[in-house]
Design a protein around this motif. Structure first.
Motif, PDB file in Angstrom:
ATOM      1  N   THR A   1      41.619  18.567  29.795  1.00 26.26           N
ATOM      2  CA  THR A   1      42.155  19.090  31.044  1.00 26.26           C
ATOM      3  C   THR A   1      41.131  20.022  31.675  1.00 26.26           C
ATOM      4  N   GLY A   2      41.475  20.538  32.854  1.00 26.87           N
ATOM      5  CA  GLY A   2      40.594  21.471  33.528  1.00 26.87           C
ATOM      6  C   GLY A   2      40.351  22.733  32.735  1.00 26.87           C
ATOM      7  N   ALA A   3      41.280  23.088  31.840  1.00 27.93           N
ATOM      8  CA  ALA A   3      41.121  24.302  31.034  1.00 27.93           C
ATOM      9  C   ALA A   3      40.006  24.165  30.009  1.00 27.93           C
ATOM     10  N   ASP A   4      39.570  22.919  29.732  1.00 21.34           N
ATOM     11  CA  ASP A   4      38.505  22.696  28.758  1.00 21.34           C
ATOM     12  C   ASP A   4      37.114  22.930  29.350  1.00 21.34           C
ATOM     13  N   ILE A   5      37.025  23.134  30.649  1.00 21.82           N
ATOM     14  CA  ILE A   5      35.736  23.423  31.272  1.00 21.82           C
ATOM     15  C   ILE A   5      35.298  24.815  30.843  1.00 21.82           C
ATOM     16  N   PRO A   6      34.092  24.975  30.292  1.00 19.44           N
ATOM     17  CA  PRO A   6      33.630  26.291  29.844  1.00 19.44           C
ATOM     18  C   PRO A   6      33.744  27.340  30.937  1.00 19.44           C
ATOM     19  N   GLY A   7      34.356  28.472  30.594  1.00 22.07           N
ATOM     20  CA  GLY A   7      34.507  29.563  31.540  1.00 22.07           C
ATOM     21  C   GLY A   7      35.721  29.477  32.423  1.00 22.07           C
ATOM     22  N   ARG A   8      36.430  28.328  32.392  1.00 24.55           N
ATOM     23  CA  ARG A   8      37.588  28.168  33.269  1.00 24.55           C
ATOM     24  C   ARG A   8      38.764  29.019  32.789  1.00 24.55           C
ATOM     25  N   ASP A   9      38.995  29.036  31.473  1.00 20.79           N
ATOM     26  CA  ASP A   9      40.103  29.809  30.912  1.00 20.79           C
ATOM     27  C   ASP A   9      39.542  31.044  30.230  1.00 20.79           C
ATOM     28  N   ASP A  10      39.604  32.181  30.923  1.00 17.17           N
ATOM     29  CA  ASP A  10      39.050  33.416  30.368  1.00 17.17           C
ATOM     30  C   ASP A  10      40.123  34.315  29.764  1.00 17.17           C
ATOM     31  N   GLY A  11      41.327  33.782  29.581  1.00 19.16           N
ATOM     32  CA  GLY A  11      42.382  34.564  28.961  1.00 19.16           C
ATOM     33  C   GLY A  11      43.108  35.497  29.904  1.00 19.16           C
ATOM     34  N   SER A  12      42.811  35.422  31.206  1.00 16.01           N
ATOM     35  CA  SER A  12      43.453  36.314  32.173  1.00 16.01           C
ATOM     36  C   SER A  12      44.877  35.861  32.472  1.00 16.01           C
ATOM     37  N   LEU A  13      45.703  36.807  32.881  1.00 15.49           N
ATOM     38  CA  LEU A  13      47.006  36.493  33.436  1.00 15.49           C
ATOM     39  C   LEU A  13      46.769  36.057  34.875  1.00 15.49           C
ATOM     40  N   VAL A  14      47.091  34.816  35.192  1.00 15.83           N
ATOM     41  CA  VAL A  14      46.766  34.245  36.498  1.00 15.83           C
ATOM     42  C   VAL A  14      47.999  34.275  37.393  1.00 15.83           C
ATOM     43  N   VAL A  15      47.869  34.934  38.534  1.00 15.00           N
ATOM     44  CA  VAL A  15      48.940  35.021  39.519  1.00 15.00           C
ATOM     45  C   VAL A  15      48.506  34.235  40.750  1.00 15.00           C
TER      46      VAL A  15
ATOM     47  N   HIS B   1      49.071  48.134  32.342  1.00 10.93           N
ATOM     48  CA  HIS B   1      48.623  47.217  31.287  1.00 10.93           C
ATOM     49  C   HIS B   1      47.092  47.131  31.300  1.00 10.93           C
ATOM     50  N   PRO B   2      46.411  48.181  30.862  1.00 16.70           N
ATOM     51  CA  PRO B   2      44.947  48.179  30.928  1.00 16.70           C
ATOM     52  C   PRO B   2      44.299  47.145  30.016  1.00 16.70           C
ATOM     53  N   ASP B   3      45.039  46.622  29.041  1.00 16.69           N
ATOM     54  CA  ASP B   3      44.465  45.684  28.081  1.00 16.69           C
ATOM     55  C   ASP B   3      44.624  44.218  28.490  1.00 16.69           C
ATOM     56  N   ILE B   4      45.272  43.954  29.645  1.00 13.10           N
ATOM     57  CA  ILE B   4      45.512  42.574  30.068  1.00 13.10           C
ATOM     58  C   ILE B   4      44.663  42.266  31.305  1.00 13.10           C
ATOM     59  N   PRO B   5      43.701  41.372  31.194  1.00 10.14           N
ATOM     60  CA  PRO B   5      42.916  40.984  32.386  1.00 10.14           C
ATOM     61  C   PRO B   5      43.795  40.222  33.372  1.00 10.14           C
ATOM     62  N   LEU B   6      43.616  40.495  34.635  1.00  9.78           N
ATOM     63  CA  LEU B   6      44.433  39.883  35.684  1.00  9.78           C
ATOM     64  C   LEU B   6      43.540  39.174  36.682  1.00  9.78           C
ATOM     65  N   ARG B   7      43.959  37.974  37.068  1.00  9.68           N
ATOM     66  CA  ARG B   7      43.224  37.233  38.107  1.00  9.68           C
ATOM     67  C   ARG B   7      44.218  36.714  39.137  1.00  9.68           C
ATOM     68  N   VAL B   8      44.017  37.104  40.391  1.00  8.71           N
ATOM     69  CA  VAL B   8      44.866  36.638  41.484  1.00  8.71           C
ATOM     70  C   VAL B   8      44.237  35.398  42.088  1.00  8.71           C
ATOM     71  N   ASN B   9      44.951  34.298  42.010  1.00  4.16           N
ATOM     72  CA  ASN B   9      44.474  33.025  42.539  1.00  4.16           C
ATOM     73  C   ASN B   9      45.047  32.849  43.943  1.00  4.16           C
ATOM     74  N   ALA B  10      44.262  33.218  44.949  1.00  5.26           N
ATOM     75  CA  ALA B  10      44.693  33.112  46.341  1.00  5.26           C
ATOM     76  C   ALA B  10      44.431  31.690  46.823  1.00  5.26           C
ATOM     77  N   VAL B  11      45.430  30.831  46.719  1.00  6.65           N
ATOM     78  CA  VAL B  11      45.292  29.421  47.065  1.00  6.65           C
ATOM     79  C   VAL B  11      45.211  29.270  48.588  1.00  6.65           C
ATOM     80  N   GLN B  12      44.152  28.664  49.059  1.00  2.81           N
ATOM     81  CA  GLN B  12      43.981  28.469  50.492  1.00  2.81           C
ATOM     82  C   GLN B  12      44.768  27.241  50.944  1.00  2.81           C
ATOM     83  N   ALA B  13      45.712  27.454  51.842  1.00  7.19           N
ATOM     84  CA  ALA B  13      46.563  26.378  52.335  1.00  7.19           C
ATOM     85  C   ALA B  13      47.035  26.715  53.736  1.00  7.19           C
TER      86      ALA B  13
END
Length: 256
Positions: A35-49, A72-84
């Motif tokens: 899947t796309g998650a198998d691409i190196p660097g794609r899944d960095d363990g962040s909580l994706v919003v 939650h300083p120990d949880i990396p967060l990534r905001v996925n702003a989907v362009q639509a």
């Protein structure tokens, strides 16, 4: 079939290709699906919003990220702003991400998407709302129950509303001035509105249109129907949800 004879060496080479392809196919069948998650660097363990790109400006995203990290300083967060262009495009892109194996953890949607996610994709927030009821009382006390109800499906809550929008009317002062018309009174009626349009039409000429719709997502005429207490569909309420209403909205304060 043809009359030509295939040389023995060529036949053996093709046979080797076929055997190699069969072996490769057998090996591939035993692999886990990539899947796309198998691409190196794609899944960095962040909580994706994931949210519609235009729903939050950069300052809001920055404030959201900093506020989350204070708690939650120990949880990396990534905001996925989907362009639509609008929510329908957003939903299509989210479904594509899910199919590719890169599903976001949290998705912020408008009311148009609540049923889609509730039926097929999302998990209700009921148990967490019950668990954190004491902390959430202040939130629900500041949010009208109709907004909360719009985020529910068959008695279960799938999202906490953070905003709402409404239809606006814009008047061009220059057009009013050219027609010799004043700015409408705060309590103007539907008849006043109709009379104003006719006056603007007379002063503007045969090719002048005194109004136009700017919000296609509202369906043009729909705000006018709602404002006049009617609808194209018959409304009904789904059963359930008493666990939320009885907890956060006293019966004495509720209507209907």
């Amino acid at each position: 079939m043809t009359d030509s004879h295939i040389p023995r060496r060529t036949l053996l080479r093709y046979g080797a290709y076929g055997a190699g392809a069969a072996a490769l196919a057998g090996t591939a069948a035993s692999w886990d699906r990539l899947t796309g998650a198998d691409i190196p660097g794609r899944d960095d363990g962040s909580l994706v919003v994931a949210t519609l790109g235009s729903a939050f400006d950069p300052a809001t995203v920055d404030a959201l990220t900093k506020g989350f990290h204070r708690i939650h300083p120990d949880i990396p967060l990534r905001v996925n702003a989907v362009q639509a262009v609008d929510w329908s495009d957003f939903f299509a892109k989210i479904l594509t991400q899910i199919a590719a194996g890169t599903a976001p953890d949290l998705v912020y949607v408008a009311t148009e998407g609540v049923q889609l996610f509730a039926q097929r994709l999302g998990v209700s927030l009921d148990r967490w709302v019950r668990r954190d009821a004491a902390e959430l009382r202040e939130y629900f006390a500041d949010v009208h129950p109709s907004l909360v109800e719009s985020m529910m499906y068959e008695g279960n809550l799938y999202q906490l509303p953070v905003e709402f929008n409404a239809a606006d009317m814009y008047l061009n002062k220059q057009v009013l001035k050219r027609a010799g018309a004043g700015f409408p009174a705060a309590d103007w009626s539907r008849d006043d509105f109709t009379a104003l349009l006719r006056e603007l039409k007379r002063s503007g000429g045969a090719h002048f249109t005194p109004y136009f719709w700017t919000n296609r997502l509202w369906g043009g005429v729909m705000p006018w129907l709602f404002a006049n207490g009617t609808n194209l569909l018959k409304e009904s309420k789904a059963p359930g949800g008493s666990w939320l209403w009885d907890t956060f909205y006293p019966a004495a304060d509720r209507k209907g």
